[in-house]
Design a protein around this motif. Structure first.
Motif, PDB file in Angstrom:
ATOM      1  N   VAL A   1      23.473  80.640 -53.034  1.00  0.00           N
ATOM      2  CA  VAL A   1      23.826  79.241 -53.309  1.00  0.00           C
ATOM      3  C   VAL A   1      22.934  78.345 -52.453  1.00  0.00           C
TER       4      VAL A   1
ATOM      5  N   SER B   1      21.955  74.291 -51.446  1.00  0.00           N
ATOM      6  CA  SER B   1      22.228  72.849 -51.538  1.00  0.00           C
ATOM      7  C   SER B   1      20.998  72.084 -51.068  1.00  0.00           C
ATOM      8  N   GLY B   2      20.782  72.008 -49.740  1.00  0.00           N
ATOM      9  CA  GLY B   2      19.596  71.297 -49.240  1.00  0.00           C
ATOM     10  C   GLY B   2      18.416  72.224 -48.975  1.00  0.00           C
ATOM     11  N   GLY B   3      18.632  73.536 -48.990  1.00  0.00           N
ATOM     12  CA  GLY B   3      17.537  74.494 -48.817  1.00  0.00           C
ATOM     13  C   GLY B   3      16.975  74.598 -47.410  1.00  0.00           C
ATOM     14  N   HIS B   4      17.707  74.069 -46.401  1.00  0.00           N
ATOM     15  CA  HIS B   4      17.150  74.040 -45.038  1.00  0.00           C
ATOM     16  C   HIS B   4      17.499  75.261 -44.197  1.00  0.00           C
ATOM     17  N   ASP B   5      18.107  76.255 -44.797  1.00  0.00           N
ATOM     18  CA  ASP B   5      18.477  77.455 -44.025  1.00  0.00           C
ATOM     19  C   ASP B   5      17.260  77.963 -43.243  1.00  0.00           C
TER      20      ASP B   5
ATOM     21  N   SER C   1      19.174  80.972 -48.597  1.00  0.00           N
ATOM     22  CA  SER C   1      19.731  80.342 -49.797  1.00  0.00           C
ATOM     23  C   SER C   1      18.815  80.512 -51.007  1.00  0.00           C
TER      24      SER C   1
ATOM     25  N   ALA D   1      20.421  64.919 -37.495  1.00  0.00           N
ATOM     26  CA  ALA D   1      19.242  64.079 -37.277  1.00  0.00           C
ATOM     27  C   ALA D   1      18.129  64.303 -38.293  1.00  0.00           C
TER      28      ALA D   1
ATOM     29  N   GLY E   1      21.082  69.450 -46.370  1.00  0.00           N
ATOM     30  CA  GLY E   1      22.169  69.338 -47.335  1.00  0.00           C
ATOM     31  C   GLY E   1      23.514  69.195 -46.644  1.00  0.00           C
TER      32      GLY E   1
ATOM     33  N   GLY F   1      25.345  72.895 -46.402  1.00  0.00           N
ATOM     34  CA  GLY F   1      24.972  73.809 -45.323  1.00  0.00           C
ATOM     35  C   GLY F   1      25.404  73.236 -43.979  1.00  0.00           C
TER      36      GLY F   1
ATOM     37  N   ILE G   1      26.293  69.501 -36.022  1.00  0.00           N
ATOM     38  CA  ILE G   1      26.229  68.774 -34.759  1.00  0.00           C
ATOM     39  C   ILE G   1      25.236  67.616 -34.860  1.00  0.00           C
TER      40      ILE G   1
ATOM     41  N   GLU H   1      27.972  80.379 -47.978  1.00  0.00           N
ATOM     42  CA  GLU H   1      27.874  81.524 -48.892  1.00  0.00           C
ATOM     43  C   GLU H   1      29.104  82.422 -48.929  1.00  0.00           C
TER      44      GLU H   1
ATOM     45  N   VAL I   1      31.258  75.827 -52.632  1.00  0.00           N
ATOM     46  CA  VAL I   1      31.857  74.499 -52.465  1.00  0.00           C
ATOM     47  C   VAL I   1      31.130  73.574 -53.444  1.00  0.00           C
TER      48      VAL I   1
ATOM     49  N   TYR J   1      24.311  79.104 -32.433  1.00  0.00           N
ATOM     50  CA  TYR J   1      24.844  78.151 -33.406  1.00  0.00           C
ATOM     51  C   TYR J   1      24.560  78.649 -34.822  1.00  0.00           C
TER      52      TYR J   1
ATOM     53  N   ARG K   1      20.345  79.445 -37.956  1.00  0.00           N
ATOM     54  CA  ARG K   1      20.429  80.859 -38.293  1.00  0.00           C
ATOM     55  C   ARG K   1      19.227  81.630 -37.747  1.00  0.00           C
TER      56      ARG K   1
HETATM   57  P1  FDA Z   1      20.863  75.656 -47.636  1.00  0.00           P
HETATM   58  O1  FDA Z   1      20.971  75.109 -49.011  1.00  0.00           O
HETATM   59  O2  FDA Z   1      19.648  76.463 -47.313  1.00  0.00           O
HETATM   60  O3  FDA Z   1      22.190  76.458 -47.299  1.00  0.00           O
HETATM   61  C1  FDA Z   1      22.486  76.995 -46.024  1.00  0.00           C
HETATM   62  C2  FDA Z   1      23.534  78.111 -46.178  1.00  0.00           C
HETATM   63  O4  FDA Z   1      24.723  77.600 -46.772  1.00  0.00           O
HETATM   64  C3  FDA Z   1      23.072  79.238 -47.091  1.00  0.00           C
HETATM   65  O5  FDA Z   1      23.651  80.453 -46.672  1.00  0.00           O
HETATM   66  C4  FDA Z   1      23.650  78.845 -48.423  1.00  0.00           C
HETATM   67  O6  FDA Z   1      23.810  79.950 -49.293  1.00  0.00           O
HETATM   68  C5  FDA Z   1      24.967  78.219 -48.034  1.00  0.00           C
HETATM   69  N1  FDA Z   1      25.387  77.159 -48.948  1.00  0.00           N
HETATM   70  C6  FDA Z   1      24.651  76.081 -49.321  1.00  0.00           C
HETATM   71  N2  FDA Z   1      25.366  75.322 -50.145  1.00  0.00           N
HETATM   72  C7  FDA Z   1      26.566  75.907 -50.302  1.00  0.00           C
HETATM   73  C8  FDA Z   1      27.725  75.567 -51.044  1.00  0.00           C
HETATM   74  N3  FDA Z   1      27.773  74.467 -51.771  1.00  0.00           N
HETATM   75  N4  FDA Z   1      28.773  76.407 -51.007  1.00  0.00           N
HETATM   76  C9  FDA Z   1      28.729  77.526 -50.252  1.00  0.00           C
HETATM   77  N5  FDA Z   1      27.654  77.898 -49.518  1.00  0.00           N
HETATM   78  C10 FDA Z   1      26.585  77.091 -49.536  1.00  0.00           C
HETATM   79  N6  FDA Z   1      21.971  71.191 -38.071  1.00  0.00           N
HETATM   80  C11 FDA Z   1      22.807  70.407 -37.350  1.00  0.00           C
HETATM   81  O7  FDA Z   1      23.962  70.757 -37.156  1.00  0.00           O
HETATM   82  N7  FDA Z   1      22.360  69.232 -36.841  1.00  0.00           N
HETATM   83  C12 FDA Z   1      21.093  68.786 -37.048  1.00  0.00           C
HETATM   84  O8  FDA Z   1      20.726  67.702 -36.577  1.00  0.00           O
HETATM   85  C13 FDA Z   1      20.203  69.602 -37.817  1.00  0.00           C
HETATM   86  N8  FDA Z   1      18.912  69.221 -38.053  1.00  0.00           N
HETATM   87  C14 FDA Z   1      18.087  70.021 -38.825  1.00  0.00           C
HETATM   88  C15 FDA Z   1      16.774  69.625 -39.106  1.00  0.00           C
HETATM   89  C16 FDA Z   1      15.943  70.426 -39.879  1.00  0.00           C
HETATM   90  C17 FDA Z   1      14.531  69.962 -40.167  1.00  0.00           C
HETATM   91  C18 FDA Z   1      16.412  71.656 -40.373  1.00  0.00           C
HETATM   92  C19 FDA Z   1      15.512  72.542 -41.201  1.00  0.00           C
HETATM   93  C20 FDA Z   1      17.709  72.058 -40.101  1.00  0.00           C
HETATM   94  C21 FDA Z   1      18.556  71.262 -39.325  1.00  0.00           C
HETATM   95  N9  FDA Z   1      19.861  71.638 -39.038  1.00  0.00           N
HETATM   96  C22 FDA Z   1      20.683  70.819 -38.316  1.00  0.00           C
HETATM   97  C23 FDA Z   1      20.373  72.939 -39.510  1.00  0.00           C
HETATM   98  C24 FDA Z   1      21.114  72.763 -40.814  1.00  0.00           C
HETATM   99  O9  FDA Z   1      22.390  72.205 -40.568  1.00  0.00           O
HETATM  100  C25 FDA Z   1      21.306  74.128 -41.502  1.00  0.00           C
HETATM  101  O10 FDA Z   1      20.055  74.712 -41.752  1.00  0.00           O
HETATM  102  C26 FDA Z   1      22.116  73.987 -42.782  1.00  0.00           C
HETATM  103  O11 FDA Z   1      22.622  75.245 -43.152  1.00  0.00           O
HETATM  104  C27 FDA Z   1      21.272  73.419 -43.893  1.00  0.00           C
HETATM  105  O12 FDA Z   1      22.061  73.090 -44.992  1.00  0.00           O
HETATM  106  P2  FDA Z   1      21.376  73.023 -46.427  1.00  0.00           P
HETATM  107  O13 FDA Z   1      22.425  72.697 -47.423  1.00  0.00           O
HETATM  108  O14 FDA Z   1      20.172  72.155 -46.369  1.00  0.00           O
HETATM  109  O15 FDA Z   1      20.845  74.511 -46.546  1.00  0.00           O
END
Ligand code: FDA
Length: 507
Positions: free
Chosen positions: A81, A83-87, A92, A149, A154, A157, A164, A211, A216, A442, A446
């Motif tokens: 799954v 959402s924002g792809g930032h894992d 993801s 920040a 997404g 995630g 935080i 995941e 969600v 944290y 990951r």
């Molecule tokens: P992504 O889509 O990659 O998903 C992350 C995980 O969640 C994966 O395992 C995915 O399968 C699962 N998932 C996604 N959507 C789901 C859904 N709808 N239902 C169930 N599971 C789902 N963190 C923080 O706390 N504070 C910060 O300030 C920052 N800053 C930051 C900056 C940058 C540049 C990056 C790359 C990362 C951060 N982060 C962060 C970390 C960030 O919170 C973490 O990488 C999140 O998992 C990203 O969420 P995404 O939805 O973008 O990721």
């Protein structure tokens, strides 16, 4: 690196009964790679050897999510799954092991419905933090959300791992503001209100990692009330200007005195420390507090920039004081440099000698990366026990440390080895200063180096393999998470290399 799979034709056929063809990108599609890479952050996971999905389902409605789960279950295809792809490990949209899977991309599901009168919002799972900030701030300049920040992270995630950021000392971590959610479970059924249907599941998804428990599709959030004007101050100090002593003083301020309106996040890099301040009030009050508690930093009236909370979010996340708030809506992905991150928690101040050593032996080296220090305290720990949500790093935690190292050229090779070698050296040096047994980490930063799941002979992730990394992310909450997983997804359909394993007997 593609994997064909005997059941993949049936899976695709099954999808086509509910989901329009143009929302499903197969490997043969000319747009497959661009859609796959549309939100990839780390080019390490966009190489020819990355294990790629059979297809990408870009769901535009909840029935598409349900169909993807049901077809995946019926034809033995797992879903990643996104959402924002930032894992940080790309879990993801890629698999570490060669296995057949599909990506369920939620980026089309991104409406934000703000209810100012209730100080609440429903946000669709695929929205970014920037889209959430924009919708909230545009609806009412005195409403806010305590997020992170980076605007393209997404919400899903972020909230799934805790969340935080610069306002948590006043309003808690992101997950503390989640009051309800809509989830598609492992049977493909929609739980329209998890708060009404399953309080234990609600507890688990508020920080227990993405995941594992289902998809969600929307979050209901409590919004925070802020003043019309907040203040942002960015100050950089070099080692010659006393950076090490300033960081050592900063550590002592986090838990005492209790100043939740004030957050100073510190980035240490090379031979300097960058103090990024967000104060939830006007400059005059900030300067009084700084004069009393942290005069050494030398903050002056000219350093202050007063603005609305929304403009402050644009400034902090986009990096320019005049950044328009609309910049928060930009999802454009820029596959930049290779990056590796790790994390730690500090519960005992490191002190001046410790910081001098870190600067001299590690941060000032050629090719060094950086450390980001996020202060806890305030509402993260005040009256909130470590088991209130899965995020356990509350009582007694001074700050989170994130280590980041960048390199360009090739994903692997000598430059990569030098960069990751530097990171390993610093991580080893930090052992004396940070938490141990377990060495806390944290979940949202990951890191597969701290452990990876193993799947047992019964086809289910083993509890013991999960404990290795899981107790570092979740400490005493790990077992409870595994018990929830054992109840809602005993067959372990939703899984990745660091998903919660199902604990099937007894809790
Ligand atoms: P992504 O889509 O990659 O998903 C992350 C995980 O969640 C994966 O395992 C995915 O399968 C699962 N998932 C996604 N959507 C789901 C859904 N709808 N239902 C169930 N599971 C789902 N963190 C923080 O706390 N504070 C910060 O300030 C920052 N800053 C930051 C900056 C940058 C540049 C990056 C790359 C990362 C951060 N982060 C962060 C970390 C960030 O919170 C973490 O990488 C999140 O998992 C990203 O969420 P995404 O939805 O973008 O990721």
């Amino acid at each position: 690196f593609f994997l064909s799979y005997a059941g993949s034709d049936e899976f695709l056929q099954c999808l086509s009964q509910t989901i329009p063809n143009e929302l499903v990108y197969q490997q043969s599609s000319s747009s497959f790679v661009s859609v796959l890479q549309s939100s990839v952050q780390n080019p390490k996971y966009a190489t020819n050897t990355t294990v790629r999905p059979l297809c990408i389902v870009t769901a535009s409605g909840v029935p598409h999510v349900q169909a993807a789960v049901r077809c995946g279950r019926a034809h033995g295809v797992r879903l990643r799954v996104r959402s924002g792809g930032h894992d940080y490990e790309g879990l993801s949209y890629r698999s570490v092991r060669p296995e057949a899977f599909a990506v369920l991309d939620l980026s089309r599901l991104r409406a934000v419905d703000v209810r100012p009168a209730e100080a609440a919002a429903w946000v669709d799972a695929g929205a970014t933090l920037g889209e959430l900030y924009y919708a909230v701030g545009a609806a009412d300049r005195r409403l806010a959300f305590p997020g992170g920040a980076c605007p393209t992270v997404g919400v899903s995630g972020f909230l799934s791992g805790g969340g935080i950021g610069l306002m948590m000392r006043k309003y808690g971590i992101g997950a503390d503001s989640v009051v309800d959610a809509r989830v598609v479970n492992a049977d493909g059924d929609l739980i329209a209100s998890v708060a009404s249907a399953d309080q234990e599941l609600l507890w688990a998804i508020r920080g227990g990692g993405g995941e594992s428990f289902g998809v969600v599709v929307a979050w209901r959030l409590r919004l925070s009330r802020v003043e019309d004007t907040v203040t942002v101050v960015n100050l950089q100090r070099t080692l010659d200007e006393g950076a090490a002593a300033l960081v050592a003083k900063w550590e002592t301020l986090i838990l005492q005195p209790y100043l939740p309106d004030l957050t100073i996040r510190v980035v240490v890099q090379d031979r300097h420390a960058f103090f990024q301040t967000l104060f939830l009030g006007r400059c005059s009050r900030l300067l009084r507090a700084m004069g009393a508690f942290f005069p050494e930093l030398g903050m002056a009236p000219a350093d202050c920039r007063e603005m609305t909370w929304l403009r402050a979010m644009a400034f902090i996340t986009l990096g320019a004081a005049d950044a328009p708030a609309e910049g928060l809506l930009n999802r454009t992905n820029n596959l930049g440099t290779f990056v590796k991150n790790k994390s730690d928690y500090v519960r005992r101040a490191i002190g001046l000698a410790g910081w001098e050593g870190i600067f001299q032996q590690h941060l000032s080296q050629y090719g060094a990366g950086l450390m980001i220090l996020e202060p806890h305290g305030g509402a993260v720990s005040a009256g909130v026990p470590d088991f209130a949500t899965p995020y356990p790093h509350r009582q007694g935690v001074l700050y989170n440390v994130q280590y980041v190292v960048f390199w360009s050229g090739e994903a692997n090779g000598t430059v990569a080895a030098a960069a990751t070698g530097w990171l390993g050296g610093l991580y080893g040096h930090m052992e004396q200063f940070v938490t141990s047994n377990p060495r806390e980490a944290y979940a949202n930063y990951r890191d597969l180096e701290i452990g990876e799941n193993a799947v047992g002979g019964d086809g289910v992730t083993t509890y013991e393999s999960g404990r290795v990394w899981g107790e570092k992310y979740f400490m005493g909450n790990f077992r409870r998470l595994a018990a929830v997983k054992g109840r809602v997804d005993p067959g372990d359909y939703f899984r990745n290399e660091q998903s919660i394993p199902p604990l099937l007997q007894g809790f």
